[in-house]
Design a protein around this motif. Sequence first.
Motif: not given
Length: 320
Positions: A283-306
């Motif tokens: 869903w965050l990829t649909q913002l149309g902007a670069d995103v950097e995970v500051i906190e949240g290991e689960e989300l960072a791992l999800a971005f790797d899988r994506l």
Amino acid sequence: MLETSARLLELLSLLQIRRDWTSSDLAGRLGVSTRTVRSDIGKLRALGYPVDARPGVAGGYWLAAGTVMPPLLLDDDEAVAVAVGLGAVATWQFGVAETSLTALVKLEQVMPAQLRRRVAAIREATSVVPGTEAPLDLSALGVVASAIRGHERLRFGYTKPGGPEEKRHTEPQRLVSWGPLWYLFAWDLDRDDWRVFRVDRMVPGAPTGARFRPRTIPADDVVRHVVRRIVRAGWHYRALVLVRAPAATVAAKLVIPVDIEEVDDASCRVELGSDDPDALALWLTQLGADVEVIEGEELALAFDRLAARFHRAAGGMPTS
């Protein structure tokens, strides 16, 4: 001859079912003289009903639009149709859902038992496309809406997933609809705090009759406040991300209220969460902007899988 009050109701009913009537037509239907008809028209005008008249042989009387809404008379079929229609409107997002409920409560309070049974039979016999119906009995919504309108304390049983039913005693403040679900925002008297309840998990008790003075709501926007509490309570995973886009742009693209902190004119920090970090990453990829995970290991791992999934999707296609 009908008594005056009954005759006025009959006259009003006639004026509501036809565009215009001559004095003689009305007199014939009511069994009175044309002079009595003129007198009764004057009484209706004094009660606030805007009755216009056209003089002469071809003249007549008709109801016109006024400055205020006068009471309306409905026959049995019309009353049932209005009740069913109000119930249907209450399940859709037209911006008048709560108003429809309070109107439905008023109507069903004065309906004869046989008409209430007709309305219930229509609801029970009606099927709708899955996902569009309200997952609860409209009578529960009616009880809650009536308590809110009358500033009356409300007792109900409340069941959370996997838990036993609890007895709650509240001062109901507002109903908020979100998709197919309804939520009650209320002051919990036992916990001395504001709480949000899903109405489909409530079993309203008998009316308490105890009135209360409405409290000051701790937010300018009740809907936003309620949605934020619902969303936060449902998050299993939380994250803080930096979005390379103006805060106003990000806020306009978010469908739920979350905390957004402006960093500068071109970036902001957003605290958000989800039950599914993979869905949140997509869903965050649909913002149309670069995103950097500051906190949240689960989300960072999800971005790797994506990212790996997107890379496989591209396959051997040449890229510029």
